[in-house]
Design a protein around this motif. Structure first.
Motif, mmCIF file in Angstrom:
data_model
loop_
_atom_site.group_PDB
_atom_site.id
_atom_site.type_symbol
_atom_site.label_atom_id
_atom_site.label_comp_id
_atom_site.label_asym_id
_atom_site.label_seq_id
_atom_site.Cartn_x
_atom_site.Cartn_y
_atom_site.Cartn_z
ATOM 1 N N LEU A 99 0.824 -1.217 0.000
ATOM 2 C CA LEU A 99 0.000 0.000 0.000
ATOM 3 C C LEU A 99 0.854 1.262 0.000
ATOM 4 O O LEU A 99 0.402 2.330 -0.443
ATOM 5 C CB LEU A 99 -0.932 -0.002 1.210
ATOM 6 C CG LEU A 99 -1.999 -1.115 1.216
ATOM 7 C CD1 LEU A 99 -2.816 -1.063 2.489
ATOM 8 C CD2 LEU A 99 -2.904 -0.985 -0.004
ATOM 9 N N ASP A 100 2.087 1.140 0.471
ATOM 10 C CA ASP A 100 2.984 2.300 0.494
ATOM 11 C C ASP A 100 3.769 2.445 -0.812
ATOM 12 O O ASP A 100 4.617 3.328 -0.937
ATOM 13 C CB ASP A 100 3.967 2.179 1.666
ATOM 14 C CG ASP A 100 3.216 2.195 3.002
ATOM 15 O OD1 ASP A 100 2.185 2.905 3.080
ATOM 16 O OD2 ASP A 100 3.656 1.488 3.918
ATOM 17 N N GLY A 101 3.485 1.562 -1.772
ATOM 18 C CA GLY A 101 4.166 1.636 -3.061
ATOM 19 C C GLY A 101 5.534 0.992 -3.062
ATOM 20 O O GLY A 101 6.274 1.114 -4.043
ATOM 21 N N ILE A 102 5.892 0.298 -1.976
ATOM 22 C CA ILE A 102 7.198 -0.351 -1.890
ATOM 23 C C ILE A 102 7.121 -1.718 -2.577
ATOM 24 O O ILE A 102 6.167 -2.476 -2.378
ATOM 25 C CB ILE A 102 7.639 -0.511 -0.418
ATOM 26 C CG1 ILE A 102 7.764 0.886 0.238
ATOM 27 C CG2 ILE A 102 8.952 -1.284 -0.327
ATOM 28 C CD1 ILE A 102 8.037 0.818 1.718
ATOM 29 N N ILE A 103 8.131 -2.034 -3.395
ATOM 30 C CA ILE A 103 8.165 -3.320 -4.112
ATOM 31 C C ILE A 103 8.506 -4.424 -3.121
ATOM 32 O O ILE A 103 9.542 -4.395 -2.444
ATOM 33 C CB ILE A 103 9.198 -3.283 -5.239
ATOM 34 C CG1 ILE A 103 8.798 -2.231 -6.288
ATOM 35 C CG2 ILE A 103 9.327 -4.651 -5.911
ATOM 36 C CD1 ILE A 103 9.826 -2.030 -7.384
ATOM 37 N N THR A 104 7.608 -5.406 -3.054
ATOM 38 C CA THR A 104 7.799 -6.518 -2.104
ATOM 39 C C THR A 104 8.009 -7.847 -2.810
ATOM 40 O O THR A 104 8.341 -8.839 -2.160
ATOM 41 C CB THR A 104 6.572 -6.635 -1.186
ATOM 42 O OG1 THR A 104 5.407 -6.850 -2.009
ATOM 43 C CG2 THR A 104 6.383 -5.367 -0.372
ATOM 44 N N GLY A 105 7.770 -7.892 -4.093
ATOM 45 C CA GLY A 105 7.923 -9.166 -4.803
ATOM 46 C C GLY A 105 7.625 -9.000 -6.284
ATOM 47 O O GLY A 105 7.685 -7.906 -6.832
#
Length: 735
Positions: A99-105
């Motif tokens: 949701l924060d726009g951080i790439i997690t995968g």
């Protein structure tokens, strides 16, 4: 959206999709993925992608790190080997963000498109094997498109650009061209599609049968598009024509010889008879059905029924050849003896599909044999008096008997010829073909053959002949000897060779005349332009000194025109006999004359022309050609000058051990050599939109240089300029 919801959505997705973490391990995947790409009842969660699917490593190993940095990647289909099976896979890779726009995968979509790709490959291969090309005409833009196969059928290079007005000209003039014109016109008028077999004449001058199919697209009652297919059917059509010719000859032969032909289909157990079969049985077609067993059994003699049925069955089983004799009883009670032979036709799997046979009346055989014996003496006289060379030949090739005509043609006495074999006097290059056909007769594969072959007479000279060899069998059917008929066609062959030679000469002359016409048109155009400009200046000029100057220039132009006309006779033959017309030509003097002829044009365009050339430089050449070449290159530099700058033309000289090289360098529009380089010296090739461009000048220049044992090269850059280099043989005497 929470993780559980995401996992649920992924699981139920209608496509193969998987979520990977930053270590490329499976977080979740859809049911479709599980069905398509994983082992049944296995759990992929926590496993690394390349451990589970190693075949993707070479494709995605460099892609996934970029995806974790925010890049997406898509591939529309790659051929891979998956567990020993070739598959086509299509994929899409996107970064997964929270949701924060951080790439997690990573989000990985995977699709197996093997079936579609195989269908495409099969379709493409079918099109290539069937030699089917496509074409389309957009009548709104007048654009014409041909596929590569269509160009190949027309024997054109793949970079050929078809033109609307030229397409129809490939069809053979006359019926074929008229037919395609009519069907296309009707289709454009009312939308009727067409499917016709016609002859085209390819770019290499060969006639070829094609199947042309077409349809139209109509909008508001108006044809806006024509499209269709183009198939090479030359082999099949020519075979069909030959088959029809053979069938017609066979029909004539069987009618005259009273031989009946029948065909039996194993697929539907159906007999087909020709008219002679009904005549042999003494029945009428309207009253007799060969597929009606009752009709047939009633016609065959009862004592012969079992034999003929047994022969039929054993032939189908491959146990014996179909060859027998039997009797039939006509409706009038007449008994006829018939001979029967048949062959079996098999499909590609070796399954018999058809039987084709012949029947012939042998009732009068004994009478015929008696008549033959009585006519043996007459036959012997005909043998000796024949105007065709004839011989009886033994099974080993020895002459048994020869007639006087054969001895005369070959130059041997009868005794000399009888001491030789036909192999001894056959041309070595024709012997193998003759022996192969003779061997087929010996093996029973044929009864006769006819070939065109060559003999060597007693003097070693070649005799052209048509040889007909027929097998002679004894009453038991065993091969006894051969009858050879030798028809001398030496004079015909020589006449054909002479005719071919004359046709070649005629074609060369026609080609020369065509080139002459192009050269006349091209070379005189510059003089006409020069004279036209001078007369235009004269009409509006009142200054006496200027008028006098213009009169002088008109005189020079007229003299140059007269000189060009006188020299043009040398141009009739572009390459034939050019060596005999080569003379020393002073290049500076020729260039000066050409510049003088073009002085008005050069001044009008304000061309800055510089020349660096030794004053006594000569080469061996044809004066008319060199004059034409200089004229063409200078006028081209003016015609294609850039409107953005003052035209310049630098003419320089380089002398090497083997060549005198003249360079004509301008600062004009330039030519795109990547696009036009291969066709720059072709006939009718133009590279700019100049309305006066005909595409003839450079073609003529190249041929003129080659006829003088020289060559021409070009260097060019669009927007910079063009340099043409002329390579003449160096005939300079070292100082």
């Amino acid at each position: 959206m929470d993780t559980l919801t995401i996992n649920t959505l992924i699981k139920e997705a209608p496509v193969a999709i998987a979520l990977l973490d930053d270590q490329y391990c499976f977080q979740t995947y859809s049911s479709v993925w599980e069905d398509k790409f994983s082992v049944p009842n296995s759990n992929l969660l926590g496993l690394k992608l390349f451990e589970v699917m190693p075949f993707l490593k070479s494709e995605l190993e460099s892609v996934l790190p970029k995806c974790l940095k925010g890049e997406s990647h898509q591939n529309d289909g790659n051929k891979l080997v998956v567990e020993g099976i070739v598959k086509w896979l299509k994929w899409k890779v996107n970064p997964q963000r929270n949701l924060d726009g951080i790439i997690t995968g990573i989000i990985l979509f995977l699709e197996d498109i093997s079936e579609n790709k195989r269908k495409e490959e099969i379709h493409q291969k079918a099109v290539e094997v069937a030699k089917i090309g496509g074409w389309e005409i957009d009548l709104l833009t007048n654009d014409l498109y041909w596929t590569d196969i269509t160009k190949q059928i027309h024997e054109l290079p793949l970079d050929y650009t078809p033109k609307l007005e030229e397409g129809i000209k490939f069809y053979k003039e006359g019926r074929h061209r008229d037919t395609i014109s009519k069907v296309v016109a009707r289709a454009m008028a009312d939308g009727t599609p067409w499917d016709v077999n016609l002859i085209i004449v390819t770019a290499k001058g060969r006639e070829r049968w094609v199947r042309a199919m077409g349809s139209v697209e109509m909008k508001h009652g108006k044809c806006v598009r024509i499209f269709g297919t183009f198939q090479d059917i030359d082999d099949e059509k020519r075979m069909e024509i030959k088959l029809n010719e053979v069938s017609n000859r066979l029909a004539i032969a069987t009618t005259g010889s009273n031989i009946g032909i029948w065909e039996y289909s194993m697929l539907n157990e159906d007999f087909v008879w020709d008219d002679n079969m009904y005549k042999l049985y003494g029945v009428k077609r309207i009253n007799f059905n060969p597929n009606n067993r009752h009709h047939w059994r009633r016609a065959v003699h009862p004592d012969d029924l079992d034999n003929i049925v047994s022969t039929h069955i054993k032939a189908l089983e491959g146990k014996k050849e179909y060859e027998t004799q039997y009797r039939v009883i006509t409706p009038k009670g007449e008994i006829r003896h018939l001979g029967a032979r048949a062959v079996i036709i098999y499909d590609e799997k070796g399954t018999p599909t058809k039987m084709i046979g012949t029947n012939f009346d042998i009732t009068e055989l004994s009478k015929t044999q008696l008549m033959l014996e009585r006519s043996e003496e007459s036959l012997h006289r005909a043998f000796e008096k024949s105007t065709t060379g004839m011989a009886l030949v033994g099974l080993k090739g020895e002459w048994i008997q020869v007639n006087k005509q054969l001895c005369s043609k070959l130059g041997y006495t009868e005794e000399e010829l009888l001491n030789k074999t036909f192999q001894d006097i056959t041309h070595p290059e024709d012997l193998e073909k003759d022996l192969a056909l003779l061997n087929e007769i010996i093996k029973g594969k044929r009864d006769s053959y006819k070939i065109e072959k060559r003999y060597l007479n007693k003097e070693g000279q070649t005799i052209f002949a048509i040889l007909t060899v027929t097998a002679v069998r004894n009453i038991e059917g065993k091969l006894s000897h051969f009858i050879s008929q030798v028809m001398d066609i030496t004079q015909r062959i020589k006449s054909e060779e002479e005719l071919t030679r004359l046709l070649n000469i005629t074609k060369q002359q026609n080609d020369s005349l065509l080139n002459f016409a192009h050269i006349v048109s091209h070379n005189l155009r510059s003089h006409a332009t020069n004279l036209s400009m001078l007369t235009g200046f004269l009409e509006g000029e009142k200054d006496e000194s200027e008028v006098t100057e213009i009169h002088s220039m008109l005189k020079d132009a007229s003299e140059s025109l007269n000189e060009t006309v006188i020299h043009l006779n040398d141009v009739v033959q572009l390459k034939v006999g050019a060596n005999e017309k080569m003379v020393p030509v002073n290049l500076p003097e020729t260039l000066h004359t050409v510049k003088k002829n073009l002085s008005v044009l050069l001044n009008d365009k304000k061309v800055q022309c510089t020349v660096d050339m030794p004053h006594n430089l000569t080469v061996n050449g044809i004066p008319a050609y060199i004059d034409s070449i200089f004229l063409n290159l200078i006028t081209n530099s003016i015609k294609y000058s850039s409107p953005k700058r003052t035209p310049t033309l630098n003419i320089t000289t380089e002398i090497t051990e083997n060549h005198v090289i003249l360079s004509f360098a301008d600062n004009g529009l330039g030519i795109n050599l990547k696009r036009h380089g291969k066709k720059i010296f072709g006939m009718y090739k133009t590279f700019h939109k100049n309305k006066d461009a005909k595409g003839i000048g450079l073609f003529i220049t190249k041929n003129q240089m080659e006829s003088m044992r020289g060559k021409i090269d070009v260097e060019s850059e669009v927007g910079i300029g063009t340099t043409f280099k002329l390579y003449f043989e160096n005939n300079q005497t070292p100082e």
